[in-house]
Write a protein that holds these residues in place. Structure first.
Motif, PDB file in Angstrom:
ATOM      1  N   SER A 145       0.830  -1.201   0.000  1.00  0.00           N
ATOM      2  CA  SER A 145       0.000   0.000   0.000  1.00  0.00           C
ATOM      3  C   SER A 145       0.863   1.248   0.000  1.00  0.00           C
ATOM      4  O   SER A 145       0.445   2.287  -0.495  1.00  0.00           O
ATOM      5  CB  SER A 145      -0.903  -0.002   1.231  1.00  0.00           C
ATOM      6  OG  SER A 145      -0.116  -0.048   2.402  1.00  0.00           O
ATOM      7  N   ALA A 146       2.039   1.144   0.558  1.00  0.00           N
ATOM      8  CA  ALA A 146       2.956   2.287   0.598  1.00  0.00           C
ATOM      9  C   ALA A 146       4.356   1.793   0.902  1.00  0.00           C
ATOM     10  O   ALA A 146       4.540   0.685   1.427  1.00  0.00           O
ATOM     11  CB  ALA A 146       2.521   3.305   1.667  1.00  0.00           C
TER      12      ALA A 146
ATOM     13  N   HIS B 211       8.086   3.036   2.649  1.00  0.00           N
ATOM     14  CA  HIS B 211       8.717   4.029   3.501  1.00  0.00           C
ATOM     15  C   HIS B 211      10.221   3.958   3.366  1.00  0.00           C
ATOM     16  O   HIS B 211      10.797   2.877   3.206  1.00  0.00           O
ATOM     17  CB  HIS B 211       8.363   3.770   4.972  1.00  0.00           C
ATOM     18  CG  HIS B 211       6.918   3.913   5.285  1.00  0.00           C
ATOM     19  ND1 HIS B 211       6.426   4.941   6.066  1.00  0.00           N
ATOM     20  CD2 HIS B 211       5.844   3.167   4.937  1.00  0.00           C
ATOM     21  CE1 HIS B 211       5.118   4.813   6.189  1.00  0.00           C
ATOM     22  NE2 HIS B 211       4.728   3.747   5.511  1.00  0.00           N
TER      23      HIS B 211
ATOM     24  N   MET C 262       7.171   8.607   2.969  1.00  0.00           N
ATOM     25  CA  MET C 262       6.169   7.572   2.776  1.00  0.00           C
ATOM     26  C   MET C 262       5.564   7.856   1.406  1.00  0.00           C
ATOM     27  O   MET C 262       5.062   8.956   1.178  1.00  0.00           O
ATOM     28  CB  MET C 262       5.105   7.628   3.862  1.00  0.00           C
ATOM     29  CG  MET C 262       3.975   6.644   3.678  1.00  0.00           C
ATOM     30  SD  MET C 262       2.820   6.679   5.054  1.00  0.00           S
ATOM     31  CE  MET C 262       2.139   8.312   4.927  1.00  0.00           C
TER      32      MET C 262
ATOM     33  N   ALA D 157      11.105   0.131   3.793  1.00  0.00           N
ATOM     34  CA  ALA D 157      10.071  -0.657   4.451  1.00  0.00           C
ATOM     35  C   ALA D 157       8.802  -0.649   3.617  1.00  0.00           C
ATOM     36  O   ALA D 157       8.271   0.413   3.310  1.00  0.00           O
ATOM     37  CB  ALA D 157       9.784  -0.103   5.848  1.00  0.00           C
TER      38      ALA D 157
ATOM     39  N   ASN E 225      -1.731  -3.627   8.177  1.00  0.00           N
ATOM     40  CA  ASN E 225      -0.750  -2.626   8.568  1.00  0.00           C
ATOM     41  C   ASN E 225       0.531  -3.277   9.037  1.00  0.00           C
ATOM     42  O   ASN E 225       0.928  -3.126  10.179  1.00  0.00           O
ATOM     43  CB  ASN E 225      -1.350  -1.743   9.656  1.00  0.00           C
ATOM     44  CG  ASN E 225      -2.491  -0.924   9.122  1.00  0.00           C
ATOM     45  OD1 ASN E 225      -2.334  -0.210   8.151  1.00  0.00           O
ATOM     46  ND2 ASN E 225      -3.634  -1.024   9.748  1.00  0.00           N
ATOM     47  N   GLN E 226       1.171  -4.009   8.157  1.00  0.00           N
ATOM     48  CA  GLN E 226       2.398  -4.698   8.515  1.00  0.00           C
ATOM     49  C   GLN E 226       3.482  -4.320   7.527  1.00  0.00           C
ATOM     50  O   GLN E 226       3.196  -4.017   6.369  1.00  0.00           O
ATOM     51  CB  GLN E 226       2.175  -6.213   8.502  1.00  0.00           C
ATOM     52  CG  GLN E 226       3.358  -7.015   9.008  1.00  0.00           C
ATOM     53  CD  GLN E 226       3.017  -8.469   9.201  1.00  0.00           C
ATOM     54  OE1 GLN E 226       1.855  -8.827   9.343  1.00  0.00           O
ATOM     55  NE2 GLN E 226       4.013  -9.320   9.212  1.00  0.00           N
ATOM     56  N   PHE E 227       4.725  -4.364   8.005  1.00  0.00           N
ATOM     57  CA  PHE E 227       5.856  -3.976   7.174  1.00  0.00           C
ATOM     58  C   PHE E 227       6.784  -5.137   6.917  1.00  0.00           C
ATOM     59  O   PHE E 227       6.993  -6.001   7.765  1.00  0.00           O
ATOM     60  CB  PHE E 227       6.669  -2.883   7.874  1.00  0.00           C
ATOM     61  CG  PHE E 227       6.005  -1.551   7.864  1.00  0.00           C
ATOM     62  CD1 PHE E 227       5.217  -1.148   8.921  1.00  0.00           C
ATOM     63  CD2 PHE E 227       6.171  -0.693   6.802  1.00  0.00           C
ATOM     64  CE1 PHE E 227       4.604   0.082   8.921  1.00  0.00           C
ATOM     65  CE2 PHE E 227       5.558   0.552   6.798  1.00  0.00           C
ATOM     66  CZ  PHE E 227       4.776   0.933   7.853  1.00  0.00           C
TER      67      PHE E 227
END
Lengths: 113, 109
Positions: free
Chosen positions: B30-31, B33, B48, B88, B95-97
């Motif tokens: 989703s993104a 970093h 981000m 990352a 919501n996990q990296f």
């Protein structure tokens, strides 16, 4: 945006003792996470801190060793219990308000002697 | 195989040089970093991004979603840029990296 603070920023502890690390977010967040970075390694997820329920631990991490609290939507603690030198790491808190908004704390450097 | 791969692992540059650090990922995200970790261990979030390009001062981050690749550029590098830079990837299932292993940058005066 959200600002995350951690306490302590660093500590030196003796073998067999426990240390509680605090993570404070300046706004309400849905999810909070705890990571560990061992020397020379990448960050590894320890657990997801859930508000109002037990934390969800990743494989290789257990509640007895790393108890986590999440009493509200802005605060969480991670305790490293019965420490050994192998627990010497950086412990990092992160928080998310959604899939596009993730924020990281500055980390806590722990040295166990 | 790691879900996130960074290169190079170590990088030494002369002050003033243009620096590029690369990040490739194999998961849906989703993104992405970019983080900076100082020698003392503290971590700062630099960027981000989920598409295109972002610029902050001398730092530029780009991402190509189709190629699953991101780059961090530092223009006119300075010794104070010496740090570990970590990529990352935030998964699109939660919501996990996934973290890269980091690139250790040393800028020599």
């Amino acid at each position: 945006s959200a600002v995350i603070s951690q306490k302590p920023s660093r500590d030196i502890c003796q073998r067999g003792t426990s240390l509680t690390i605090q993570c404070q977010v300046d706004s309400q967040v849905t999810m909070m996470f705890w990571y560990r970075q061992q020397p020379g390694q990448s960050l590894t997820l320890i657990a997801t801190a859930n508000q109002g329920s037990e934390a969800t631990y990743e494989s290789g991490f257990v509640i007895d060793k790393f108890p986590i609290s999440r009493p509200n939507l802005t605060f969480s603690t991670l305790t490293v219990s019965n420490m050994s030198p192998e627990d010497s790491s950086i412990y990092l808190c992160s928080a998310g308000v959604g899939v596009y908004e993730q924020y990281f704390g500055p980390g806590t450097r722990l040295t166990v002697t | 195989k790691n879900e996130v791969e960074q290169s190079p692992q170590n990088l030494t540059a002369q002050e003033g040089e243009f620096i590029t650090i690369n990040c490739s990922y194999s998961v849906g995200i989703s993104a992405l970093h970019w983080l900076q970790q100082h020698p003392g261990g503290g971590i700062v979030s630099l960027f981000m991004l989920s598409s295109g390009k972002k610029k902050h001062g001398r730092l530029i981050a780009t991402i190509n979603i189709q190629e699953k690749h991101s780059s961090l550029h530092i223009t006119a590098s300075h010794p104070r840029d010496s740090a570990v830079y970590i990529c990352a990837a935030a998964t699109n299932t939660g919501n996990q990296f996934y973290f890269g292993t980091g690139t250790s940058l040393t800028v020599i005066p």
